[in-house]
Design a protein around this motif. Structure first.
Motif, PDB file in Angstrom:
ATOM      1  N   GLY A   1       0.827  -1.196   0.000  1.00 34.41           N
ATOM      2  CA  GLY A   1       0.000   0.000   0.000  1.00 34.41           C
ATOM      3  C   GLY A   1       0.863   1.247   0.000  1.00 34.41           C
ATOM      4  N   LEU A   2       0.435   2.265  -0.720  1.00 33.65           N
ATOM      5  CA  LEU A   2       1.144   3.540  -0.753  1.00 33.65           C
ATOM      6  C   LEU A   2       0.159   4.654  -0.443  1.00 33.65           C
ATOM      7  N   LEU A   3       0.418   5.373   0.648  1.00 40.08           N
ATOM      8  CA  LEU A   3      -0.369   6.550   1.016  1.00 40.08           C
ATOM      9  C   LEU A   3       0.451   7.783   0.678  1.00 40.08           C
ATOM     10  N   ALA A   4      -0.039   8.609  -0.234  1.00 40.81           N
ATOM     11  CA  ALA A   4       0.672   9.807  -0.670  1.00 40.81           C
ATOM     12  C   ALA A   4      -0.254  11.011  -0.567  1.00 40.81           C
ATOM     13  N   PRO A   5       0.305  12.205  -0.357  1.00 43.43           N
ATOM     14  CA  PRO A   5      -0.543  13.393  -0.273  1.00 43.43           C
ATOM     15  C   PRO A   5      -1.054  13.866  -1.622  1.00 43.43           C
ATOM     16  N   SER A   6      -0.409  13.419  -2.711  1.00 42.02           N
ATOM     17  CA  SER A   6      -0.790  13.841  -4.047  1.00 42.02           C
ATOM     18  C   SER A   6      -0.296  12.810  -5.043  1.00 42.02           C
ATOM     19  N   ALA A   7      -0.967  12.737  -6.183  1.00 46.54           N
ATOM     20  CA  ALA A   7      -0.499  11.863  -7.264  1.00 46.54           C
ATOM     21  C   ALA A   7       0.070  12.676  -8.420  1.00 46.54           C
ATOM     22  N   THR A   8       0.220  13.974  -8.226  1.00 49.54           N
ATOM     23  CA  THR A   8       0.734  14.849  -9.271  1.00 49.54           C
ATOM     24  C   THR A   8       1.987  15.555  -8.777  1.00 49.54           C
ATOM     25  N   TYR A   9       2.567  16.369  -9.662  1.00 53.37           N
ATOM     26  CA  TYR A   9       3.755  17.159  -9.361  1.00 53.37           C
ATOM     27  C   TYR A   9       4.804  16.284  -8.683  1.00 53.37           C
ATOM     28  N   TYR A  10       5.317  16.663  -7.539  1.00 55.09           N
ATOM     29  CA  TYR A  10       6.461  16.003  -6.898  1.00 55.09           C
ATOM     30  C   TYR A  10       6.235  14.506  -6.707  1.00 55.09           C
ATOM     31  N   PHE A  11       5.070  14.122  -6.208  1.00 51.55           N
ATOM     32  CA  PHE A  11       4.868  12.726  -5.813  1.00 51.55           C
ATOM     33  C   PHE A  11       4.550  11.801  -6.985  1.00 51.55           C
ATOM     34  N   ALA A  12       4.300  12.349  -8.148  1.00 51.59           N
ATOM     35  CA  ALA A  12       4.056  11.476  -9.302  1.00 51.59           C
ATOM     36  C   ALA A  12       5.267  10.585  -9.568  1.00 51.59           C
ATOM     37  N   ILE A  65      -4.752   8.529  -1.858  1.00 52.46           N
ATOM     38  CA  ILE A  65      -4.311   9.921  -1.878  1.00 52.46           C
ATOM     39  C   ILE A  65      -5.015  10.687  -0.758  1.00 52.46           C
ATOM     40  N   SER A  66      -4.246  11.472   0.008  1.00 51.59           N
ATOM     41  CA  SER A  66      -4.829  12.197   1.142  1.00 51.59           C
ATOM     42  C   SER A  66      -5.149  13.651   0.832  1.00 51.59           C
ATOM     43  N   ASP A  67      -4.655  14.190  -0.314  1.00 49.65           N
ATOM     44  CA  ASP A  67      -4.881  15.599  -0.656  1.00 49.65           C
ATOM     45  C   ASP A  67      -4.402  16.542   0.447  1.00 49.65           C
ATOM     46  N   TYR A  68      -3.306  16.170   1.094  1.00 46.38           N
ATOM     47  CA  TYR A  68      -2.721  16.989   2.168  1.00 46.38           C
ATOM     48  C   TYR A  68      -3.731  17.279   3.275  1.00 46.38           C
ATOM     49  N   ARG A  69      -4.520  16.275   3.607  1.00 48.67           N
ATOM     50  CA  ARG A  69      -5.426  16.364   4.764  1.00 48.67           C
ATOM     51  C   ARG A  69      -4.945  15.352   5.793  1.00 48.67           C
ATOM     52  N   GLU A 126      -0.141  -5.701   2.708  1.00 44.07           N
ATOM     53  CA  GLU A 126       0.614  -6.396   3.749  1.00 44.07           C
ATOM     54  C   GLU A 126       1.689  -5.514   4.362  1.00 44.07           C
ATOM     55  N   GLY A 127       1.997  -4.407   3.729  1.00 47.24           N
ATOM     56  CA  GLY A 127       2.947  -3.427   4.230  1.00 47.24           C
ATOM     57  C   GLY A 127       2.619  -2.091   3.597  1.00 47.24           C
ATOM     58  N   LEU A 128       3.023  -1.000   4.244  1.00 48.30           N
ATOM     59  CA  LEU A 128       2.644   0.332   3.774  1.00 48.30           C
ATOM     60  C   LEU A 128       3.845   1.233   3.557  1.00 48.30           C
ATOM     61  N   LEU A 129       3.831   1.942   2.437  1.00 49.84           N
ATOM     62  CA  LEU A 129       4.694   3.094   2.191  1.00 49.84           C
ATOM     63  C   LEU A 129       3.867   4.325   2.530  1.00 49.84           C
ATOM     64  N   VAL A 130       4.335   5.141   3.462  1.00 47.36           N
ATOM     65  CA  VAL A 130       3.498   6.212   4.002  1.00 47.36           C
ATOM     66  C   VAL A 130       4.201   7.560   3.871  1.00 47.36           C
ATOM     67  N   ALA A 131       3.569   8.467   3.146  1.00 48.16           N
ATOM     68  CA  ALA A 131       3.973   9.868   3.108  1.00 48.16           C
ATOM     69  C   ALA A 131       2.800  10.669   3.651  1.00 48.16           C
ATOM     70  N   PRO A 132       2.741  10.887   4.964  1.00 40.28           N
ATOM     71  CA  PRO A 132       1.582  11.582   5.538  1.00 40.28           C
ATOM     72  C   PRO A 132       1.372  12.948   4.898  1.00 40.28           C
ATOM     73  N   GLY A 133       0.127  13.398   4.915  1.00 38.14           N
ATOM     74  CA  GLY A 133      -0.206  14.673   4.298  1.00 38.14           C
ATOM     75  C   GLY A 133       0.104  15.860   5.177  1.00 38.14           C
ATOM     76  N   TRP A 134       1.234  15.829   5.852  1.00 38.58           N
ATOM     77  CA  TRP A 134       1.614  16.935   6.741  1.00 38.58           C
ATOM     78  C   TRP A 134       1.868  18.199   5.934  1.00 38.58           C
ATOM     79  N   ARG A 135       1.617  19.334   6.579  1.00 40.38           N
ATOM     80  CA  ARG A 135       1.879  20.631   5.949  1.00 40.38           C
ATOM     81  C   ARG A 135       2.739  21.516   6.841  1.00 40.38           C
ATOM     82  N   GLY A 136       2.382  21.600   8.131  1.00 41.79           N
ATOM     83  CA  GLY A 136       3.091  22.494   9.020  1.00 41.79           C
ATOM     84  C   GLY A 136       4.060  21.762   9.930  1.00 41.79           C
ATOM     85  N   PRO A 137       4.922  22.512  10.641  1.00 48.07           N
ATOM     86  CA  PRO A 137       5.937  21.879  11.491  1.00 48.07           C
ATOM     87  C   PRO A 137       5.369  21.087  12.656  1.00 48.07           C
ATOM     88  N   GLY A 138       4.147  21.388  13.095  1.00 49.66           N
ATOM     89  CA  GLY A 138       3.560  20.661  14.215  1.00 49.66           C
ATOM     90  C   GLY A 138       2.809  19.412  13.822  1.00 49.66           C
TER      91      GLY A 138
END
Length: 388
Positions: A79-90, A111-115, A132-144
């Motif tokens: 599984g791959l969770l990404a904040p976007s499927a375009t631009y950088y993450f494509a 796709i999380s759309d940065y949410r 069975e395993g996940l690649l995770v790029a959380p949709g974080w935006r800010g430092p917190g």
């Protein structure tokens, strides 16, 4: 904002997975939709084998077990969770897909759309789809966001590899495998190149709305120290022109004033889109690139397509995806050899030996891979076409 069907499906799957079974009417109440909508969703999900239906209720498929695994005999599912499927993450997604295919595995994408608040439900949807395993790029935006929206990642019941995300030392995610671009190195490449062309300390024009943007800002301060530039240089804060045209114009005017006053003759701009639009607007104000301002963009997604092709820092996005998928496949293989311990956190690990790992019975060490960006030299810095 109206919820999309895929988001509702993920929430529905998460509820059933947590409970084991649920009545349609209860699910409708929990999801805030009509029973007719839930029945339609259930039919679609059951048709894909993601749920079992009985009269008036649904249950988690027995053959998938508690971990949501695909039936024995099928290839691995990643599984791959990404904040976007375009631009950088494509490109990151393409790299992960290539590596998964080479390993005989199937990649499933959400796709999380940065949410970031919706990331856990997206991950549940991936588990429900048999990951069975996940690649995770959380949709974080800010430092917190890593602290506020990150602890759930450490609780996932499958091996996890973080993608293009650094985390606070000592936190719950610090012991996870991760593969990232070293953006600090990328910034240093850009500044060193510009100063090598005879410019003074370049200005940084950057957003602050993504982990990459924040890493570029941090890397800028570190690069100035490494290049022995006295005192911090103020960063010109930028915003997307399409969502905040006034804020974008303020950034352009600030950069224009710095060039007009002789304060700066070079700049690094994050990201490509902002850089292209800034070059166009600066030309209207009488500032020419590279004659009046040498400019390097950060990301190298569309930088080469500008009227004056832009020199750009190119993070190894596709290779990040490839390396992360390879690492995840290796963790799954280790888990299969060593039992159910393992690949999920810093303290896990089954009884097995891995290449480069410890003796049999010791957990394989977690890995933090930092891949170095490249600088692609083009016309916008006055050095002409070429490599670096």
């Amino acid at each position: 904002m109206r919820e999309r069907a895929v988001q509702r499906h993920d929430r529905l799957l998460a509820l059933v997975r947590q409970r084991g079974s649920a009545r349609v009417t209860d699910l409708a109440d929990q999801l805030g939709v009509s029973p007719v909508t839930v029945r339609r969703d259930v039919e679609a999900l059951a048709g894909k084998g993601l749920l079992d239906r009985v009269h008036g209720a649904v249950s988690w498929p027995r053959e998938r077990g508690a971990r949501g695994r695909a039936p024995v005999g099928e290839g691995r599912v990643l599984g791959l969770l990404a904040p976007s499927a375009t631009y950088y993450f494509a490109d990151v997604i393409r790299g992960a897909h290539e590596a998964a295919a080479r390993a005989g595995a199937r990649l499933v994408l959400r796709i999380s759309d940065y949410r970031p608040e919706e990331d856990p439900a997206r991950a549940e949807g991936l588990l429900a789809a048999g990951a069975e395993g996940l690649l995770v790029a959380p949709g974080w935006r800010g430092p917190g966001d890593p602290v506020e929206h990150g602890s759930w990642v450490a609780e996932l019941p499958v091996p996890v590899v973080l993608l293009e995300r650094n985390v606070p030392p000592g936190g719950p995610l610090a012991g996870l495998d991760r593969v990232c671009s070293d953006h600090g190195h990328g910034v240093l490449l850009a500044l060193r190149h510009l100063m090598g062309q005879g410019h003074g300390a370049p200005l940084l024009v950057a957003r602050a709305d993504s982990p990459t943007a924040l890493a570029v800002r941090e890397g800028y301060a570190a690069a100035l120290r490494a290049l022995d530039v006295p005192g911090p240089r103020p960063v010109i804060g930028s915003v997307p022109a399409e969502t905040d045209p006034k804020g974008f114009e303020r950034a352009v005017q600030e950069l224009h004033a710095a060039v007009a006053s002789g304060e700066a003759t070079a700049a690094l701009v994050h990201n490509d889109v902002d850089a292209i639009q800034m070059v166009q607007r600066l030309a209207e104000l009488g500032v020419r690139v590279p004659d009046d301002l040498a400019l390097v963009a950060y990301d190298d997604e569309v930088a080469a397509l500008a009227d004056t092709p832009l020199t750009a820092v190119a993070p190894p996005k596709r290779e990040v995806g490839r390396q992360a998928a390879r690492l995840l496949v290796e963790r799954l293989r280790e888990e299969g050899e060593g039992g159910e311990g393992g690949a999920h956190g810093a303290e896990g690990g089954g009884a097995h030996r891995t290449e480069g790992g410890g003796a049999a019975g010791e957990p394989a060490p977690r890995r933090h891979l930092a891949l170095l960006p490249a600088l692609r030299v083009r016309a916008s810095c006055g050095a002409g076409e070429g490599g670096a």
